[in-house]
Write an enzyme that holds these catalytic residues in place. Sequence first.
Site, PDB file in Angstrom:
ATOM      1  N   GLU A   1     -24.257  29.680 -56.044  1.00 30.18           N
ATOM      2  CA  GLU A   1     -23.426  28.512 -55.765  1.00 30.18           C
ATOM      3  C   GLU A   1     -22.185  28.720 -56.614  1.00 30.18           C
ATOM      4  N   SER A   2     -20.987  28.568 -55.993  1.00 30.27           N
ATOM      5  CA  SER A   2     -19.797  29.087 -56.669  1.00 30.27           C
ATOM      6  C   SER A   2     -18.676  28.071 -56.924  1.00 30.27           C
TER       7      SER A   2
ATOM      8  N   THR B   1     -18.545  35.601 -63.844  1.00 25.96           N
ATOM      9  CA  THR B   1     -17.232  34.966 -63.878  1.00 25.96           C
ATOM     10  C   THR B   1     -16.674  34.896 -65.293  1.00 25.96           C
ATOM     11  N   ASP B   2     -15.349  34.784 -65.384  1.00 24.11           N
ATOM     12  CA  ASP B   2     -14.724  34.599 -66.706  1.00 24.11           C
ATOM     13  C   ASP B   2     -14.987  33.197 -67.264  1.00 24.11           C
ATOM     14  N   GLU B   3     -15.469  32.287 -66.406  1.00 23.81           N
ATOM     15  CA  GLU B   3     -15.654  30.905 -66.860  1.00 23.81           C
ATOM     16  C   GLU B   3     -16.738  30.778 -67.925  1.00 23.81           C
TER      17      GLU B   3
ATOM     18  N   TYR C   1     -21.525  24.701 -63.400  1.00 17.95           N
ATOM     19  CA  TYR C   1     -21.396  26.019 -62.752  1.00 17.95           C
ATOM     20  C   TYR C   1     -21.362  27.126 -63.804  1.00 17.95           C
TER      21      TYR C   1
ATOM     22  N   ALA D   1     -22.173  27.104 -66.919  1.00 20.41           N
ATOM     23  CA  ALA D   1     -23.407  27.183 -67.730  1.00 20.41           C
ATOM     24  C   ALA D   1     -24.496  27.915 -66.952  1.00 20.41           C
TER      25      ALA D   1
ATOM     26  N   LYS E   1     -24.029  30.194 -64.634  1.00 20.51           N
ATOM     27  CA  LYS E   1     -23.685  31.629 -64.586  1.00 20.51           C
ATOM     28  C   LYS E   1     -23.945  32.268 -65.964  1.00 20.51           C
TER      29      LYS E   1
ATOM     30  N   LYS F   1     -11.800  25.916 -52.253  1.00 23.19           N
ATOM     31  CA  LYS F   1     -11.162  26.474 -53.446  1.00 23.19           C
ATOM     32  C   LYS F   1      -9.651  26.272 -53.322  1.00 23.19           C
TER      33      LYS F   1
ATOM     34  N   ARG G   1     -10.174  16.850 -62.836  1.00 23.30           N
ATOM     35  CA  ARG G   1     -11.582  17.299 -62.787  1.00 23.30           C
ATOM     36  C   ARG G   1     -12.207  17.001 -64.156  1.00 23.30           C
ATOM     37  N   PRO G   2     -13.399  16.384 -64.209  1.00 26.72           N
ATOM     38  CA  PRO G   2     -14.020  16.139 -65.525  1.00 26.72           C
ATOM     39  C   PRO G   2     -14.244  17.463 -66.268  1.00 26.72           C
TER      40      PRO G   2
ATOM     41  N   HIS H   1     -12.156  19.647 -67.212  1.00 25.77           N
ATOM     42  CA  HIS H   1     -11.330  20.711 -66.596  1.00 25.77           C
ATOM     43  C   HIS H   1     -10.870  21.742 -67.635  1.00 25.77           C
TER      44      HIS H   1
ATOM     45  N   TYR I   1     -30.804  30.788 -35.935  1.00 26.62           N
ATOM     46  CA  TYR I   1     -31.721  31.102 -37.034  1.00 26.62           C
ATOM     47  C   TYR I   1     -32.715  29.975 -37.327  1.00 26.62           C
TER      48      TYR I   1
HETATM   49  P1  NAD Z   1     -19.358  32.126 -52.036  1.00 29.63           P
HETATM   50  O1  NAD Z   1     -19.756  30.722 -52.337  1.00 29.63           O
HETATM   51  O2  NAD Z   1     -18.234  32.376 -51.102  1.00 29.63           O
HETATM   52  O3  NAD Z   1     -20.604  32.943 -51.455  1.00 29.63           O
HETATM   53  C1  NAD Z   1     -21.896  32.824 -51.985  1.00 29.63           C
HETATM   54  C2  NAD Z   1     -22.870  33.466 -50.996  1.00 29.63           C
HETATM   55  O4  NAD Z   1     -24.188  33.387 -51.555  1.00 29.63           O
HETATM   56  C3  NAD Z   1     -22.906  32.770 -49.636  1.00 29.63           C
HETATM   57  O5  NAD Z   1     -22.893  33.715 -48.605  1.00 29.63           O
HETATM   58  C4  NAD Z   1     -24.234  32.010 -49.665  1.00 29.63           C
HETATM   59  O6  NAD Z   1     -24.797  31.833 -48.373  1.00 29.63           O
HETATM   60  C5  NAD Z   1     -25.077  32.920 -50.541  1.00 29.63           C
HETATM   61  N1  NAD Z   1     -26.177  32.207 -51.194  1.00 29.63           N
HETATM   62  C6  NAD Z   1     -26.108  31.033 -51.883  1.00 29.63           C
HETATM   63  N2  NAD Z   1     -27.334  30.673 -52.317  1.00 29.63           N
HETATM   64  C7  NAD Z   1     -28.186  31.660 -51.916  1.00 29.63           C
HETATM   65  C8  NAD Z   1     -29.589  31.874 -52.071  1.00 29.63           C
HETATM   66  N3  NAD Z   1     -30.362  30.988 -52.723  1.00 29.63           N
HETATM   67  N4  NAD Z   1     -30.139  32.984 -51.540  1.00 29.63           N
HETATM   68  C9  NAD Z   1     -29.378  33.887 -50.855  1.00 29.63           C
HETATM   69  N5  NAD Z   1     -28.043  33.729 -50.663  1.00 29.63           N
HETATM   70  C10 NAD Z   1     -27.466  32.624 -51.194  1.00 29.63           C
HETATM   71  O7  NAD Z   1     -19.094  32.784 -53.462  1.00 29.63           O
HETATM   72  P2  NAD Z   1     -18.036  33.901 -53.875  1.00 29.63           P
HETATM   73  O8  NAD Z   1     -16.768  33.240 -54.224  1.00 29.63           O
HETATM   74  O9  NAD Z   1     -18.064  35.000 -52.888  1.00 29.63           O
HETATM   75  O10 NAD Z   1     -18.695  34.400 -55.251  1.00 29.63           O
HETATM   76  C11 NAD Z   1     -19.618  35.493 -55.267  1.00 29.63           C
HETATM   77  C12 NAD Z   1     -20.048  35.749 -56.699  1.00 29.63           C
HETATM   78  O11 NAD Z   1     -18.914  36.053 -57.493  1.00 29.63           O
HETATM   79  C13 NAD Z   1     -20.720  34.551 -57.371  1.00 29.63           C
HETATM   80  O12 NAD Z   1     -21.776  35.033 -58.164  1.00 29.63           O
HETATM   81  C14 NAD Z   1     -19.626  33.949 -58.226  1.00 29.63           C
HETATM   82  O13 NAD Z   1     -20.163  33.293 -59.351  1.00 29.63           O
HETATM   83  C15 NAD Z   1     -18.848  35.182 -58.615  1.00 29.63           C
HETATM   84  N6  NAD Z   1     -17.420  34.988 -58.911  1.00 29.63           N
HETATM   85  C16 NAD Z   1     -16.620  34.313 -58.040  1.00 29.63           C
HETATM   86  C17 NAD Z   1     -15.256  34.199 -58.301  1.00 29.63           C
HETATM   87  C18 NAD Z   1     -14.315  33.491 -57.361  1.00 29.63           C
HETATM   88  O14 NAD Z   1     -13.141  33.318 -57.688  1.00 29.63           O
HETATM   89  N7  NAD Z   1     -14.746  33.078 -56.180  1.00 29.63           N
HETATM   90  C19 NAD Z   1     -14.730  34.758 -59.464  1.00 29.63           C
HETATM   91  C20 NAD Z   1     -15.584  35.434 -60.348  1.00 29.63           C
HETATM   92  C21 NAD Z   1     -16.928  35.551 -60.049  1.00 29.63           C
HETATM   93  O1  TDX Z   2      -8.008  20.553 -54.871  1.00 31.41           O
HETATM   94  C1  TDX Z   2      -7.895  21.182 -55.942  1.00 31.41           C
HETATM   95  N1  TDX Z   2      -6.885  20.872 -56.816  1.00 31.41           N
HETATM   96  C2  TDX Z   2      -6.704  21.492 -58.016  1.00 31.41           C
HETATM   97  O2  TDX Z   2      -5.790  21.159 -58.765  1.00 31.41           O
HETATM   98  C3  TDX Z   2      -8.797  22.251 -56.313  1.00 31.41           C
HETATM   99  C4  TDX Z   2      -9.927  22.633 -55.396  1.00 31.41           C
HETATM  100  C5  TDX Z   2      -8.598  22.870 -57.519  1.00 31.41           C
HETATM  101  N2  TDX Z   2      -7.604  22.502 -58.359  1.00 31.41           N
HETATM  102  C6  TDX Z   2      -7.427  23.227 -59.634  1.00 31.41           C
HETATM  103  C7  TDX Z   2      -8.679  23.348 -60.491  1.00 31.41           C
HETATM  104  C8  TDX Z   2      -8.484  24.685 -61.174  1.00 31.41           C
HETATM  105  O3  TDX Z   2      -7.671  24.517 -62.335  1.00 31.41           O
HETATM  106  O4  TDX Z   2      -7.091  24.570 -59.289  1.00 31.41           O
HETATM  107  C9  TDX Z   2      -7.698  25.516 -60.167  1.00 31.41           C
HETATM  108  C10 TDX Z   2      -8.590  26.445 -59.352  1.00 31.41           C
HETATM  109  O5  TDX Z   2      -9.668  25.691 -58.850  1.00 31.41           O
HETATM  110  P1  TDX Z   2     -10.844  26.357 -57.977  1.00 31.41           P
HETATM  111  O6  TDX Z   2     -10.241  27.071 -56.824  1.00 31.41           O
HETATM  112  O7  TDX Z   2     -11.870  25.304 -57.723  1.00 31.41           O
HETATM  113  O8  TDX Z   2     -11.381  27.485 -58.962  1.00 31.41           O
HETATM  114  P2  TDX Z   2     -11.983  27.424 -60.452  1.00 31.41           P
HETATM  115  O9  TDX Z   2     -12.526  26.097 -60.766  1.00 31.41           O
HETATM  116  O10 TDX Z   2     -10.939  27.992 -61.382  1.00 31.41           O
HETATM  117  O11 TDX Z   2     -13.218  28.473 -60.284  1.00 31.41           O
HETATM  118  C11 TDX Z   2     -13.024  29.692 -59.530  1.00 31.41           C
HETATM  119  O12 TDX Z   2     -12.802  30.791 -60.365  1.00 31.41           O
HETATM  120  C12 TDX Z   2     -13.882  31.321 -61.090  1.00 31.41           C
HETATM  121  C13 TDX Z   2     -14.219  29.964 -58.597  1.00 31.41           C
HETATM  122  O13 TDX Z   2     -14.452  28.842 -57.795  1.00 31.41           O
HETATM  123  C14 TDX Z   2     -15.424  30.364 -59.365  1.00 31.41           C
HETATM  124  O14 TDX Z   2     -16.494  30.713 -58.482  1.00 31.41           O
HETATM  125  C15 TDX Z   2     -15.098  31.540 -60.210  1.00 31.41           C
HETATM  126  O15 TDX Z   2     -16.196  31.894 -60.981  1.00 31.41           O
END
Ligand code: NAD
Ligand code: TDX
Length: 368
Positions: free
Chosen positions: A104-105, A149-151, A174, A176, A178, A213, A305-306, A308, A365
């Site tokens: 969950e991301s 993630t860097d978070e 989230y 915590a 990760k 996002k 965002r709480p 943030h 499915y």
């Molecule tokens: P995403 O939410 O787009 O995709 C997550 C995928 O995991 C989906 O296809 C979902 O169906 C699948 N999934 C969720 N729960 C599952 C379960 N219980 N079993 C099997 N599949 C399941 O996420 P993303 O943005 O592609 O992120 C992928 C990875 O990279 C995550 O681990 C995330 O923490 C990490 N990450 C994301 C970002 C970012 O900016 N998006 C940055 C750094 C790290």
């Molecule tokens: O509607 C919005 N308005 C806004 O100001 C949204 C969705 C976000 N924001 C802000 C919050 C953040 O400061 O923008 C910034 C980016 O937000 P997100 O896209 O939700 O990303 P972030 O919370 O930074 O987390 C992302 O980067 C690290 C990914 O969702 C994570 O999966 C990843 O690990």
Amino acid sequence: MSHGNAETLTVPRAPSSMLVTGGAGFIGSSFIRTRLADPACTSRIVNLDLLTYAGNLENLAGHVEEPERAGRYSFVRGDIRDQALVERLLEQHKVDALVHFAAESHVDRSIHGPRDFIETNVLGTFAILEAVRARKAAGHDVHLHHVSTDEVFGSLGDTGFFVETTAYDPRSPYSASKAASDHLVRAYAHTYGLSTTLSNCSNNYGPFQFPEKLIPLMIANCLEGKPLPVYGDGQNVRDWLYVDDHAEAVWLVLTRGAPGTSWNVGGRNEKKNLDLLHELIEVVARHANKDAAALRALITFVKDRPGHDRRYAIDCGKIERLLGWTPRHDFGAGIEATVRWTFANRGWIDRVRSGAYREWLDTNYGKR
Ligand code: NAD
Ligand code: TDX
């Protein structure tokens, strides 16, 4: 396996069969698309994905069907928390590398409903680790690359960067969850001798990102003339990386990172949210032939965002120095490509937003 120095392998790992979790998501699908297109990669790929709201097989359409690729690729709808299923797949497909993206991301979702994050990110990773441990006990080593993630490092002030050794300080449910999964991966490597690598990446953007996002949400809302919600004062800083550059980094670490190593991945591309939005609006206005001032008028400051996090910034010097990785897309080119893709794929956004995709899933499915 031969070690080049403490951090890298001299003889690269060459997986013959990979289990990729979350391969129907945003980053996992980029990894599968780029691996199947890379002549240097001959691995078979099994994609294990639950197809939650964030997983979409359309993300792979056109990339997995050709006969020579179809022979190398298979999809299994299933849950990473199902340890018996993961073990069975590792055995059936003679998997020697597991690349773990599934999670969950979305931070906002984790604030509204943390349970799924603990279940999937913590317990799901635990099940993966137990499955790999069971295979090892049966005499079959599986290398695990864990995508994080860097978070997990918390929030920075105006200066400084996260390095691989920065102490963990996660601050949202989230991050915590990760962080917990990262700790489990390291603990299993240490305690049970599993072969693992780990990467912590900054914010990704690009095609197929779920429009919850920041960047895809803002593009979609611009197109629909909806408000552009900026949290707080819009001065929070994120470091943005084009998704295919992250996928490439994961492949490099998977193949060349020594067991037990961690790698920070980032774009050296810090932006305040509001500045990013202004840049994005210019690009969208140009592509949509719209008035940028009219789009700017949609900017709406909303409640923050709480908790943030103020600023994330990655020092990716180690992966640049030791593995020769560098982002191929600068932000201008990456944003152009993302906006162009969005304009050409409005149907995708409509479907993932409208629930039509869920209906398709239920038909094909079965309901879950
Ligand atoms: P995403 O939410 O787009 O995709 C997550 C995928 O995991 C989906 O296809 C979902 O169906 C699948 N999934 C969720 N729960 C599952 C379960 N219980 N079993 C099997 N599949 C399941 O996420 P993303 O943005 O592609 O992120 C992928 C990875 O990279 C995550 O681990 C995330 O923490 C990490 N990450 C994301 C970002 C970012 O900016 N998006 C940055 C750094 C790290
Ligand atoms: O509607 C919005 N308005 C806004 O100001 C949204 C969705 C976000 N924001 C802000 C919050 C953040 O400061 O923008 C910034 C980016 O937000 P997100 O896209 O939700 O990303 P972030 O919370 O930074 O987390 C992302 O980067 C690290 C990914 O969702 C994570 O999966 C990843 O690990």
